[in-house]
Write a protein that holds these residues in place. Structure first.
Motif, PDB file in Angstrom:
ATOM      1  N   ALA A 210      45.698 -26.230  17.869  1.00 33.20           N
ATOM      2  CA  ALA A 210      46.657 -26.452  18.954  1.00 33.20           C
ATOM      3  C   ALA A 210      45.879 -26.886  20.180  1.00 33.20           C
ATOM      4  O   ALA A 210      44.741 -26.466  20.374  1.00 33.20           O
ATOM      5  N   CYS A 211      46.477 -27.750  20.984  1.00 33.98           N
ATOM      6  CA  CYS A 211      45.791 -28.235  22.178  1.00 33.98           C
ATOM      7  C   CYS A 211      46.481 -27.718  23.427  1.00 33.98           C
ATOM      8  O   CYS A 211      47.704 -27.613  23.472  1.00 33.98           O
ATOM      9  N   HIS A 212      45.651 -27.431  24.412  1.00 30.72           N
ATOM     10  CA  HIS A 212      46.160 -26.933  25.686  1.00 30.72           C
ATOM     11  C   HIS A 212      46.953 -28.047  26.369  1.00 30.72           C
ATOM     12  O   HIS A 212      46.517 -29.193  26.380  1.00 30.72           O
ATOM     13  N   PRO A 213      48.116 -27.736  26.923  1.00 28.43           N
ATOM     14  CA  PRO A 213      48.937 -28.807  27.486  1.00 28.43           C
ATOM     15  C   PRO A 213      48.357 -29.430  28.762  1.00 28.43           C
ATOM     16  O   PRO A 213      48.650 -30.586  29.044  1.00 28.43           O
ATOM     17  N   THR A 214      47.582 -28.677  29.519  1.00 32.07           N
ATOM     18  CA  THR A 214      47.111 -29.233  30.792  1.00 32.07           C
ATOM     19  C   THR A 214      45.596 -29.318  30.887  1.00 32.07           C
ATOM     20  O   THR A 214      45.071 -30.166  31.599  1.00 32.07           O
ATOM     21  N   GLU A 215      44.909 -28.436  30.220  1.00 30.56           N
ATOM     22  CA  GLU A 215      43.455 -28.461  30.328  1.00 30.56           C
ATOM     23  C   GLU A 215      42.856 -29.066  29.065  1.00 30.56           C
ATOM     24  O   GLU A 215      43.535 -29.227  28.068  1.00 30.56           O
ATOM     25  N   ASP A 216      41.575 -29.323  29.148  1.00 30.81           N
ATOM     26  CA  ASP A 216      40.894 -29.811  27.959  1.00 30.81           C
ATOM     27  C   ASP A 216      40.395 -28.622  27.180  1.00 30.81           C
ATOM     28  O   ASP A 216      39.286 -28.132  27.394  1.00 30.81           O
ATOM     29  N   CYS A 217      41.225 -28.151  26.331  1.00 33.12           N
ATOM     30  CA  CYS A 217      40.903 -26.949  25.565  1.00 33.12           C
ATOM     31  C   CYS A 217      41.605 -27.072  24.230  1.00 33.12           C
ATOM     32  O   CYS A 217      42.763 -27.462  24.153  1.00 33.12           O
ATOM     33  N   ILE A 218      40.888 -26.771  23.185  1.00 26.84           N
ATOM     34  CA  ILE A 218      41.470 -26.827  21.841  1.00 26.84           C
ATOM     35  C   ILE A 218      41.349 -25.443  21.227  1.00 26.84           C
ATOM     36  O   ILE A 218      40.289 -24.819  21.310  1.00 26.84           O
ATOM     37  N   ALA A 219      42.440 -24.969  20.658  1.00 24.96           N
ATOM     38  CA  ALA A 219      42.397 -23.689  19.952  1.00 24.96           C
ATOM     39  C   ALA A 219      42.486 -23.971  18.466  1.00 24.96           C
ATOM     40  O   ALA A 219      43.330 -24.758  18.040  1.00 24.96           O
ATOM     41  N   THR A 220      41.616 -23.342  17.718  1.00 28.40           N
ATOM     42  CA  THR A 220      41.669 -23.520  16.270  1.00 28.40           C
ATOM     43  C   THR A 220      41.774 -22.160  15.602  1.00 28.40           C
ATOM     44  O   THR A 220      41.173 -21.185  16.051  1.00 28.40           O
ATOM     45  N   GLY A 221      42.515 -22.136  14.543  1.00 24.97           N
ATOM     46  CA  GLY A 221      42.642 -20.902  13.772  1.00 24.97           C
ATOM     47  C   GLY A 221      41.843 -21.029  12.497  1.00 24.97           C
ATOM     48  O   GLY A 221      41.684 -22.124  11.954  1.00 24.97           O
ATOM     49  N   HIS A 222      41.311 -19.907  12.063  1.00 27.07           N
ATOM     50  CA  HIS A 222      40.435 -19.930  10.889  1.00 27.07           C
ATOM     51  C   HIS A 222      40.971 -19.029   9.791  1.00 27.07           C
ATOM     52  O   HIS A 222      41.763 -18.134  10.039  1.00 27.07           O
ATOM     53  N   ALA A 223      40.458 -19.264   8.610  1.00 26.93           N
ATOM     54  CA  ALA A 223      40.946 -18.514   7.455  1.00 26.93           C
ATOM     55  C   ALA A 223      40.519 -17.052   7.492  1.00 26.93           C
ATOM     56  O   ALA A 223      41.116 -16.216   6.822  1.00 26.93           O
ATOM     57  N   ASN A 224      39.488 -16.745   8.276  1.00 30.64           N
ATOM     58  CA  ASN A 224      39.068 -15.346   8.345  1.00 30.64           C
ATOM     59  C   ASN A 224      39.740 -14.608   9.497  1.00 30.64           C
ATOM     60  O   ASN A 224      39.341 -13.499   9.835  1.00 30.64           O
ATOM     61  N   GLY A 225      40.735 -15.214  10.094  1.00 33.13           N
ATOM     62  CA  GLY A 225      41.504 -14.522  11.113  1.00 33.13           C
ATOM     63  C   GLY A 225      41.009 -14.735  12.530  1.00 33.13           C
ATOM     64  O   GLY A 225      41.555 -14.177  13.472  1.00 33.13           O
ATOM     65  N   LYS A 226      39.951 -15.547  12.700  1.00 32.55           N
ATOM     66  CA  LYS A 226      39.445 -15.774  14.055  1.00 32.55           C
ATOM     67  C   LYS A 226      40.159 -16.951  14.693  1.00 32.55           C
ATOM     68  O   LYS A 226      40.630 -17.865  14.005  1.00 32.55           O
ATOM     69  N   ILE A 227      40.204 -16.914  16.012  1.00 31.28           N
ATOM     70  CA  ILE A 227      40.724 -18.052  16.773  1.00 31.28           C
ATOM     71  C   ILE A 227      39.588 -18.513  17.661  1.00 31.28           C
ATOM     72  O   ILE A 227      38.957 -17.685  18.344  1.00 31.28           O
ATOM     73  N   ARG A 228      39.298 -19.807  17.656  1.00 27.94           N
ATOM     74  CA  ARG A 228      38.234 -20.323  18.533  1.00 27.94           C
ATOM     75  C   ARG A 228      38.847 -21.214  19.583  1.00 27.94           C
ATOM     76  O   ARG A 228      39.743 -22.007  19.283  1.00 27.94           O
ATOM     77  N   LEU A 229      38.340 -21.065  20.792  1.00 23.26           N
ATOM     78  CA  LEU A 229      38.793 -21.915  21.886  1.00 23.26           C
ATOM     79  C   LEU A 229      37.636 -22.829  22.249  1.00 23.26           C
ATOM     80  O   LEU A 229      36.575 -22.374  22.665  1.00 23.26           O
ATOM     81  N   TRP A 230      37.839 -24.112  22.053  1.00 24.70           N
ATOM     82  CA  TRP A 230      36.769 -25.089  22.275  1.00 24.70           C
ATOM     83  C   TRP A 230      36.957 -25.733  23.638  1.00 24.70           C
ATOM     84  O   TRP A 230      38.048 -26.113  24.006  1.00 24.70           O
ATOM     85  N   ARG A 231      35.836 -25.872  24.342  1.00 22.57           N
ATOM     86  CA  ARG A 231      35.852 -26.579  25.615  1.00 22.57           C
ATOM     87  C   ARG A 231      34.662 -27.520  25.662  1.00 22.57           C
ATOM     88  O   ARG A 231      33.746 -27.417  24.839  1.00 22.57           O
ATOM     89  N   ASN A 232      34.683 -28.382  26.662  1.00 19.24           N
ATOM     90  CA  ASN A 232      33.560 -29.305  26.854  1.00 19.24           C
ATOM     91  C   ASN A 232      33.297 -30.162  25.633  1.00 19.24           C
ATOM     92  O   ASN A 232      32.169 -30.469  25.325  1.00 19.24           O
ATOM     93  N   PHE A 233      34.357 -30.505  24.939  1.00 21.38           N
ATOM     94  CA  PHE A 233      34.096 -31.248  23.710  1.00 21.38           C
ATOM     95  C   PHE A 233      33.911 -32.745  23.972  1.00 21.38           C
ATOM     96  O   PHE A 233      33.908 -33.532  23.051  1.00 21.38           O
ATOM     97  N   TYR A 234      33.756 -33.101  25.255  1.00 22.93           N
ATOM     98  CA  TYR A 234      33.375 -34.494  25.545  1.00 22.93           C
ATOM     99  C   TYR A 234      31.948 -34.738  25.109  1.00 22.93           C
ATOM    100  O   TYR A 234      31.569 -35.822  24.700  1.00 22.93           O
ATOM    101  N   HIS A 235      31.186 -33.670  25.226  1.00 22.37           N
ATOM    102  CA  HIS A 235      29.773 -33.797  24.851  1.00 22.37           C
ATOM    103  C   HIS A 235      29.621 -33.403  23.408  1.00 22.37           C
ATOM    104  O   HIS A 235      30.205 -32.434  22.957  1.00 22.37           O
TER     105      HIS A 235
END
Lengths: 832, 520
Positions: A210-235
Motif C-alpha cells: 500500500a502506498c501513502h497518499p501524501t508522503e513518499d512511503c510504501i507499506a508492505t506486508g509479509h508472509a511472516n506477519g511483519k509490515i515494513r514501511l519503506w522510505r527514501n526509495f528514490y535512492h
C-alpha cells in the motif's frame, strides 16, 4: 417465448466476493463489490443488495471508480474486457475489449484516458506484466482497446501486489522477495529485495503493498506477519525501512487512511489492526471479525472502512474502529459437513456458517437470516488448530426441535457432542435443551428425526447412526424432579446393531413406522415401535452410500445407492428387489412434497442429474453435464406456491426447487426461466449526491452556506452585512453561552433550525411546482436510461440557482423571523 | 462482530445420591450422642409438652432424659422385673408402663412410687397406652388379651380376648376417645371400640405385627411386621393402600414426623428409613450400629432418639439454623451515593444515554481472551479454584490444549509450581471425568521436565506419587474388567434361562386360551 423453456443451471447467491477490493461510491452511500461474474452494489445504510450488474462472461477481477466521473465505474474481467458502468442505473456504458485475461485493474486521476491492468505475458506461463491501456473515445458501445504499453514487467497476479503512490507519481509492485518502484516522470525503476532466507520466524515474502497518499512511503506486508514501511526509495542504496510486527501470520491486506496518518492491516487472525502514526507502540484493534480478512478498502471521505473476508462477508467499520454493519449472504465455510438442510419453519437453507455456527440462509433475499452459535466456544483463527466443528444437523418435522452434532478430531478418540435445541416461541430462537457428551464411541455418520407431522410431541424420536457399529434411538423423557428448570430432556432409549458392521445411514419411512439403517453392505429395516429387526436388503458387492424411502404413492419402496455404482429399489411389501440400475450415485434426495427422487451421479468427470419415481425404473428427467465439478449435497426446497410450469418434462419442479452445492461451494439451482426474466432490474430509485460534501459538518451547513453565497453574489455587500447582523444575535448567543448553562439540546434545536429555515408561508407556488417537475424528471430518467450522464448533471444544478433567486426575495420575511427569535427571552441566562 | 465467548466449563452430572430437599433436611442433625442403658431399649416416648423430655424403657428401669442431658433426670426403678412401654399421657403429667409380671403401673412424673397399679393380665404386658380422653388406659399382654382400664377407679372396664397370640403393639386414636388398635403376633391388627363388646375391624397383615401406628387424622393405619410396612385405609374398611418392603430384616418400630409428611421405620437391619406419606417412596435413610428396637422423634423433629438391642440409645439433635450473617462485611459506599441519580425520572426533553451492560469475566477468561496462556494456567492453579472447582482447572487445561499452547504454558516453571501441578495431576488423574485431559497434561509434564529429574527431591517424590497413582488405577481397572467378564458370563447364562422360562410360559398361555375357547 417460442420454444418451450429449457432448464438451465443457475448460480444462485453467494458467489465469491474475492475478485477485488470493494469500492465505496464517492458519497460513501453505496458499496460496490465484484461478485463472481457480476458487480454487486450494496447500500451501506441498509445492507441490502441494490443492483446486480451482469455482462462479463467470466470472473470480475477488478473494479475502480472512474476518477473523472464518480458516477461511473470501470470493471475488468478474466474474459478480457473492461466495462464502464453507470452504477446508479446499473447500465453498461461502454465495453473495451483488450483481448488477454485481465487480472487486476487500477485507475489514476492523473492519467487522462488510460487505465492500468495486469495481463499475462504473452508466450510465458505464470509471468505477468502491468500495462496501461489507452481507452479510446470512439463512439459506440463496444470498442477495441489495443493500445497497450508495458509499465512494469514481472509483477504478481494478485491485485494486492501493486499500488500507485502519491498522486500517481510512481507505481510499486512486489513479488516474492522483490519490491520494484517505477517513477513515471523520471522513468526510473528501483529494485529492492529482502533476504529470501527462510528464518525461524517464517518466510519473508511480500504479500501485499500500500502506498501513502501524501508522503513518499510504501507499506508492505509479509508472509511472516511483519509490515515494513519503506522510505527514501528514490535512492537505490540509501533507502530505509522500519518494521511493524503484530500479526503472527500472513498480512493479507494493508490500507492507509485517507490522510495517511494511520495504517490498517488485517490477516488470518481476523483482527483489524490500526497503526497510528506508523509507530509500533500505538495501535488499536478490532478483534473477532469472524474470519480471515482478505481485502481492506477505505471510503473516499475516510469515514468508513470495509473489510472483505474469506468467508464471503463484508464488514463495514467506522473510522473510530467500531463495528458498524455486516453484509453477509451465503457464508462460505471450509467444508459443509452438515449437508444442505431446509428449516421447515423459515424455509431457509441451513448449513455450516462461521466456524461452529449454523447459518440460516434465505434463498429468496440472498441474505443470512441468522447464525446460531452451536459450539459456543471461542474460535481461534490459527492454522493447524484442531477445533470443534458442526458435522450433523437435523430438524424435526415442524422445526420445533433441532439436533446438532459437533466433533473435534483427536488423535486417540474424537470428542463428540450431541445437542438438542428447542425452538422458543417467545425469543424466536433455538434454546439448548439437552447436551449429550459422547453419544457414540466414534463418529456419527447420520442422524434423523422421525418425521410425523400430527404426532409431533409425544412420538418424537431421534436416531443416530455411528461408526461404532450401533445406531441409537433417543427419546424425550419427562423430568420427574419438579425443581428442574425444564420439563423434558432427551435420553437414549434403544441401541441397535447388526453383526458389528458400521452403521452408515438411517432413514425413517414417511409414516414413521419403519426405520431403515444401512450397515455397510446391508440395509436393515426395523419396526419403530418395538425395535424389532423386520428384514434386511443387500445388493452385493458395494457398501450402501445412500438410502431413502419413497413417498406418497410410492411409500412401499426403499431406494438405496451403493458405492459400487448401483441404484436399487426394493419393494417393502414383497421384500424383493424391484429394479436396479447401474449408476454411480453421489447424492440421493427425495422431494418431500412429491414422489420424485433426485439422484446426482458422477460419471466421466461431469455430474448428471436423474429424476425418477420409485415405481418405474425409467427416469422422469435426465440432465447430463449439470456441472463439471462433483456435487456432494443437494436439497429440495419447497416453493411457497406451486409454480406454473408449462412443459410436462419439468413438472417435478412444480412444488419444490432443487438446490445443490458443488465441491467449489457454489450454490446452484435449476430454473426454467430465461436469463432476462431472472435479471429484472430492480425498480428502486437511487439518488446520489451530485456535489460531494467535504466533511460531515459541511453536510450540515452546506445548504445554508450555499444560499448565503448566492445572496452575496446577488445582493452585494450591504445586504450581506445586514444579513450577518440579523443572523448573529440568535446564533451568537447560542454559541457564546457556556454549554453547561444552556437548556437541553432538544429545546434549542427548533430555534436553531428555524433560524436556518426559510419561512413556510412565503414559499412561492413557483417553487413547489418546480419540485414536482424535478420529481417527474427523475422518473423520466428512470424510464429513459439512455440519457447522457453529463446532461443529467447539468439539469441537476439548475434548482440550486432557482433556490438562490428565491431566497433573496424572501429576505424580508426572514428578517422578521429572526427578529422574533431575538426577542425571545434569554434573561434566564443571566440568572446563572 | 462477535464478543469473546467465555470458557465453557463442562458440568458433568454427579452420579450416586441425588441431593433433594429431604436429604438436606434429614442431614441437618449433629453428630449423635450415645447413652448406654442396662438392657435392650424397648420403648422411647417423648413428652408431648415442653421441654420435651423423653422416657426410655430398658430392662427394669424407666429413665427420663432431658433434651440435652446425657444423664437421666429421673429414674423409675421399682420394678421387680423388666418394664415395658413407658408412655406419656397427652398432658405430660402421667406415665404408664407395663411389666413382666402382668401388672400395669401408673406414675406421676414428679413422684416416685406408682399412683395406681392395674392387675388383670396374667402374662407380661408389652403394650400400654392412654386413650385420648386421658382417663382410660388400654393394654395388651402376652395372655392374648387386650384390656381397657379406668384410671380413677383402677378397674378393668372391658377385656377383649380375640387375638390368638401375644399382643405386642397398640395405638390409640387421637380423634375418637373410644377407639384403639392392637397388633399381635397372630398376624392381625384389630380395631376396638370401647363401646362395643368385640373388635370392630380385623386387618390381616401377614406377618407377626411388631408395630402399629394411626395417622393423626385417624383414617390411615400403618402396621409393621416381618419385612413389610403396610398402610391401610381404615375408612374404606381396612383396604390395603400400599405395602412397603424396603428393609431386609424385621421392621420393629414406626414413627411419624411432626408434620405428618414423613413416616419413619426402624428395623433390625440397622436402618431407619424415611418415607414420604404422599408417594410412599423412601426419601432418606439413616443407618446405625446395631439392630433398632425403638424410635422416637421429638416435636418439630428436633431430636431423633433410637434405641438399640445392645442397650445403647442414640440421640441426634438438629443443628441450629444457620444464620446468614457475615461478621466482616465489606464496607459499602454510603446509601446516599449508591442511590444517587437512580431515582431521577428523565424529563421529556432529556436525552438519556444508555449504559452498556458490563460483562464480568473471570480472571482466567480475561487472560485467555488476551492469549496469556501461562498466566491463565497460573490463575486456575490458585488454591480456591484448584481445590474446590477442579473442573475449572481442567477445563482451562483442555482449552489451552485445544489452542495448542498447553505445552508452553506448562513449561518454564520452578520447583514449587511443578510440585503444585504434579500434586494436582496425581490427585485428579484417576477421576474418570478428568482422566482424558490430565493424562495429556501428565504426559507433557514428564516430557518437559524429564531433563531436570533428580535435581529436586520434592519434584521427584511427586513424580513417584503420580506413578503410584496411575499404577493403582491400572490395577483397579484390570480388576474391574475381570469382574465385568465374570458378570457377563453370569448374565449370558441367566438370559438363556429366562428366555426358556418365557417360552414355557408362552406355551402355557397359549394352551390356556385354547382351552377357554374350547369351553366357550
Amino acid at each position: 417465448m417460442v420454444a418451450p423453456a429449457t432448464l438451465r443451471v443457475v448460480r444462485c447467491g453467494g458467489s465469491t466476493l474475492h475478485g477485488a477490493r470493494a469500492v465505496f461510491s464517492a458519497d460513501s452511500k453505496y458499496l460496490l463489490c465484484a461478485s463472481g461474474d457480476f458487480v454487486k452494489m450494496y447500500s451501506v445504510a441498509t445492507e441490502e443488495t441494490l443492483r446486480l450488474m451482469g455482462g462479463h462472461a467470466d470472473l470480475v477481477t477488478g473494479i475502480q471508480l472512474n476518477p473523472h466521473n464518480h458516477m461511473q465505474l470501470y470493471s475488468s474481467s478474466l474474459d478480457g474486457s473492461i466495462k464502464l458502468w453507470d452504477f446508479m442505473d446499473g447500465i453498461p456504458i461502454k465495453t473495451f475489449t483488450v483481448g488477454s485475461k485481465l487480472l487486476a485493474l487500477y485507475t489514476l486521476a492523473s492519467s487522462e484516458d488510460s487505465v492500468f491492468v495486469v495481463i499475462p505475458k504473452s508466450g510465458e506461463r505464470d509471468k505477468f506484466q502491468l500495462v496501461s491501456v489507452k481507452l479510446t473515445k470512439a463512439a459506440g458501445q463496444d470498442v477495441e482497446a489495443k493500445e497497450l504499453s508495458v509499465v512494469l514487467d514481472g509483477v504478481d497476479a494478485s491485485p494486492k501486489c501493486i499500488a500507485f503512490g502519491r498522486e500517481g507519481e510512481y507505481v510499486a509492485s512486489v513479488k516474492e522477495v522483490n519490491l520494484q518502484v517505477y517513477f513515471f516522470k523520471q522513468k526510473q525503476l528501483n529494485r529492492f529485495s529482502v533476504s529470501a532466507m527462510k528464518t525461524k520466524s517464517g518466510n519473508n515474502c511480500f504479500t501485499c503493498i500500500a502506498c501513502h497518499p501524501t508522503e513518499d512511503c510504501i507499506a508492505t506486508g509479509h508472509a511472516n506477519g511483519k509490515i515494513r514501511l519503506w522510505r527514501n526509495f528514490y535512492h537505490k542504496k540509501e533507502y530505509t525501512f522500519s518494521t511493524l510486527h503484530w500479526h503472527h501470520d500472513t498480512v493479507m491486506d494493508l490500507a492507509f487512511s485517507i490522510e495517511g496518518t494511520s495504517l490498517l492491516s488485517g490477516g488470518v487472525e481476523s483482527v483489524l489492526v490500526l497503526w497510528h502514526n506508523e509507530s509500533d507502540c500505538q495501535k488499536d484493534f478490532l478483534p473477532r471479525l469472524g474470519s480471515a480478512i482478505e481485502y481492506i478498502s477505505m471510503s473516499s471521505d475516510g469515514a468508513l472502512c470495509c473489510t472483505l473476508h474469506t468467508d464471503n462477508r463484508i464488514t463495514i467499520i467506522n473510522s473510530n474502529l467500531r463495528f458498524s454493519k455486516s453484509i453477509q449472504g451465503l457464508i462460505k465455510s471450509p467444508g459443509v459437513k452438515t449437508g444442505l438442510v431446509v428449516d421447515p419453519r423459515t424455509k431457509a437453507l441451513v448449513l455450516n456458517g462461521e466456524p461452529g455456527h449454523l447459518q440460516f440462509y434465505c434463498l429468496q433475499s440472498d441474505q443470512q437470516l441468522f447464525s446460531l452459535d452451536i459450539v459456543q466456544r471461542q474460535y481461534i483463527h490459527q492454522a493447524g488448530l484442531n477445533q470443534a466443528d458442526l458435522v450433523k444437523v437435523a430438524f424435526s418435522a415442524q422445526g420445533k426441535w433441532l439436533a446438532t452434532v459437533e466433533e473435534r478430531e483427536e488423535v486417540a478418540d474424537p470428542e463428540l457432542q450431541l445437542k438438542l435445541w428447542f425452538y422458543d416461541e417467545e425469543t424466536q430462537s433455538f434454546k439448548l435443551n439437552t447436551r449429550i457428551n459422547m453419544p457414540h464411541e466414534d463418529h456419527i455418520t447420520d442422524m434423523c428425526f422421525r418425521d410425523m407431522d400430527e404426532l409431533e410431541d409425544d412420538s418424537l424420536i431421534l436416531v443416530t447412526a455411528g461408526r461404532d457399529c450401533v445406531f441409537k434411538v433417543w427419546v424425550m423423557v419427562e423430568d420427574t424432579d419438579p425443581e428442574a428448570q425444564q420439563s423434558v430432556s432427551w435420553s437414549c432409549d434403544f441401541v441397535g446393531s447388526y453383526h458389528n458392521y458400521q452403521a452408515t445411514n438411517c432413514c425413517f419411512s414417511e409414516d414413521g413406522s419403519l426405520l431403515a439403517v444401512s450397515f455397510e453392505e446391508t440395509i436393515t429395516v426395523w419396526d419403530s415401535v418395538t425395535w424389532d429387526l423386520k428384514c434386511t436388503f443387500c445388493y452385493p458387492p458395494g457398501k450402501v452410500r445412500n438410502i431413502c424411502f419413497g413417498r406418497l404413492t410410492c411409500s412401499k419402496y426403499l431406494i438405496g445407492a451403493t458405492d459400487y455404482g448401483f441404484l436399487c429399489c426394493w419393494n417393502l411389501l414383497s421384500c424383493a428387489l424391484e429394479w436396479s440400475a447401474h449408476l454411480n450415485v453421489l447424492v440421493l434426495q427425495p422431494d418431500p412434497l412429491s414422489e420424485h427422487i433426485a439422484a446426482v451421479s458422477w460419471l466421466s468427470k461431469e455430474s448428471s442429474l436423474f429424476v425418477f419415481k420409485p415405481n418405474e425404473p425409467r427416469p422422469v428427467y435426465i440432465q447430463r453435464n449439470l456441472c463439471k465439478e462433483k456435487i456432494r449435497l443437494a436439497a429440495f426446497v419447497p416453493r411457497d406456491e406451486p409454480e406454473m410450469i408449462s412443459s410436462e418434462k419439468y413438472l417435478w419442479l412444480r412444488r419444490s426447487q432443487l438446490f445443490f452445492l458443488t465441491d467449489m461451494q457454489e450454490l446452484m439451482t435449476l430454473s426454467t426461466k430465461s436469463l432476462e426474466e431472472r435479471l429484472t432490474p430492480s425498480s428502486k430509485q437511487l439518488a446520489v449526491e451530485e456535489s460531494l460534501p467535504v466533511t460531515p459538518f459541511s453536510v450540515l451547513l452546506g445548504k445554508h452556506r450555499r444560499q448565503q453565497s448566492q445572496e452575496d453574489t446577488d445582493l452585494g455587500k450591504r445586504v450581506l452585512h445586514n444579513k450577518r447582523e440579523q443572523d448573529s444575535p440568535a446564533v451568537r448567543e447560542l454559541l457564546h453561552t457556556p454549554a453547561h448553562v444552556l437548556p437541553s439540546a432538544s429545546f434549542l434545536c427548533p430555534i436553531f433550525i428555524n433560524s436556518l429555515l426559510i419561512s413556510k408561508e412565503n414559499k412561492s407556488a413557483e417553487e413547489v411546482a418546480d419540485e414536482v417537475e424535478m420529481e417527474s424528471e427523475k422518473t423520466q430518467e428512470d424510464s429513459d436510461e439512455e440519457r447522457d450522464v453529463t446532461e443529467m448533471e447539468q439539469e441537476d444544478t439548475s434548482p440550486m440557482e432557482l433556490l438562490g433567486e428565491m431566497t433573496c426575495k424572501l429576505s424580508k420575511s426572514q428578517e422578521k423571523e429572526l427578529r422574533k427569535i431575538r426577542k425571545m427571552d434569554y434573561s434566564w441566562i443571566s440568572a446563572f | 462482530m462477535a464478543t469473546y465467548k467465555p470458557l465453557v466449563v463442562q458440568a458433568i452430572p454427579k452420579l450416586g445420591e441425588r441431593i433433594t430437599q429431604d436429604t438436606l433436611y434429614w442431614r441437618g442433625y449433629k453428630t449423635p450422642v450415645q447413652i448406654k442403658e442396662f438392657g435392650a431399649v424397648n420403648k422411647i416416648d417423648f413428652s408431648p409438652v415442653p421441654p420435651y423430655n423423653y422416657a426410655v424403657t430398658a430392662s427394669s428401669r424407666i429413665h427420663i432424659y432431658g433434651r440435652y442431658s446425657q444423664e437421666p433426670i429421673k429414674t423409675f426403678s421399682r420394678f421387680k422385673d423388666a418394664a415395658y412401654c413407658a408412655t406419656y399421657r397427652d398432658d405430660g403429667n402421667l406415665l404408664v408402663a407395663g411389666t413382666e409380671e402382668g401388672s400395669i403401673h401408673l406414675f406421676d412424673i414428679s413422684g416416685r412410687a406408682p399412683l395406681r397399679q392395674f392387675d388383670g393380665h396374667t402374662k407380661p404386658v408389652h403394650v400400654v397406652g392412654f386413650l385420648s380422653d386421658k382417663y382410660r388406659i388400654f393394654s395388651g399382654g402376652d395372655d392374648y388379651s387386650s384390656n381397657l382400664w379406668d384410671i380413677p377407679s383402677a378397674t378393668e372396664i372391658v377385656s377383649y380376648s380375640e387375638h390368638t397370640d401375644y399382643v405386642r403393639c397398640g395405638c390409640a386414636s387421637k380423634v375418637n376417645a373410644d377407639v384403639f388398635i392392637t397388633g399381635s403376633y397372630d398376624h392381625t391388627v384389630k380395631l376396638f371400640d370401647a363401646r362395643m363388646k368385640s373388635s370392630v375391624m380385623t386387618i390381616e397383615h401377614g406377618q407377626p405385627v411388631e408395630s402399629v401406628l394411626l395417622f393423626p387424622s385417624g383414617g390411615l393405619l400403618v402396621s409393621a411386621g416381618g419385612r413389610y410396612v403396610k398402610v391401610w385405609d381404615v375408612l374404606k374398611g381396612g383396604q390395603l393402600l400400599v405395602s412397603l418392603k424396603n428393609h431386609h430384616k424385621t421392621v420393629t418400630c414406626l414413627c411419624l414426623s411432626s408434620s405428618g409428611q414423613r413416616l419413619l421405620s426402624g428395623s433390625l437391619d440397622r436402618h431407619v428409613k424415611i418415607y414420604s406419606t404422599t408417594s410412599y417412596k423412601v426419601v432418606h435413610s439413616f443407618n446405625y450400629a446395631t439392630s433398632i428396637l425403638s424410635l422416637a422423634l421429638s416435636p418439630e423433629d428436633e431430636t431423633i432418639v433410637v434405641g438399640m438391642t445392645n442397650g445403647v440409645i442414640n440421640v441426634k439433635h438438629r443443628k441450629p439454623e444457620e444464620r446468614k450473617e457475615k461478621s466482616q462485611k465489606k464496607r459499602q459506599p454510603a446509601y446516599r451515593t449508591y442511590v444517587k441519580g437512580r431515582t431521577y425520572m428523565p424529563k421529556q426533553e432529556d436525552f438519556c444515554v444508555g449504559k452498556p451492560a458490563k460483562r464480568v469475566l473471570r480472571k482466567y477468561d480475561k487472560l485467555l481472551k488476551s492469549f496469556q496462556s501461562s498466566k491463565a494456567l497460573d490463575a486456575v492453579l490458585e488454591p480456591p479454584i484448584r481445590l474446590y472447582t477442579p473442573e475449572v482447572t481442567v477445563a482451562v487445561m483442555q482449552e489451552l490444549h485445544r489452542r495448542g499452547t498447553l505445552r508452553s504454558a506448562l513449561a518454564g516453571r520452578d520447583e514449587k509450581q511443578i510440585n503444585l501441578l504434579l500434586t494436582f495431576v496425581a490427585r485428579r488423574v484417576i477421576e474418570p471425568r478428568f482422566t482424558p485431559v490430565l493424562v495429556i497434561v501428565a504426559d507433557m509434564i514428564t516430557d518437559i521436565y524429564q531433563p531436570v529429574v533428580g535435581q529436586s527431591a520434592i519434584v521427584d517424590r511427586q513424580f513417584l506419587r503420580l506413578q503410584e497413582a496411575i499404577g493403582k488405577e491400572i490395577d483397579y481397572q484390570e480388576e474391574l474388567l475381570e469382574v465385568l467378564g465374570m458378570m457377563d458370563t453370569l448374565f449370558a447364562a441367566f438370559t438363556k434361562k429366562r428366555a426358556a422360562d418365557l417360552e414355557r410360559n408362552k406355551s402355557n398361555g397359549l394352551t390356556e386360551t385354547i382351552e377357554t375357547n374350547m369351553s366357550n
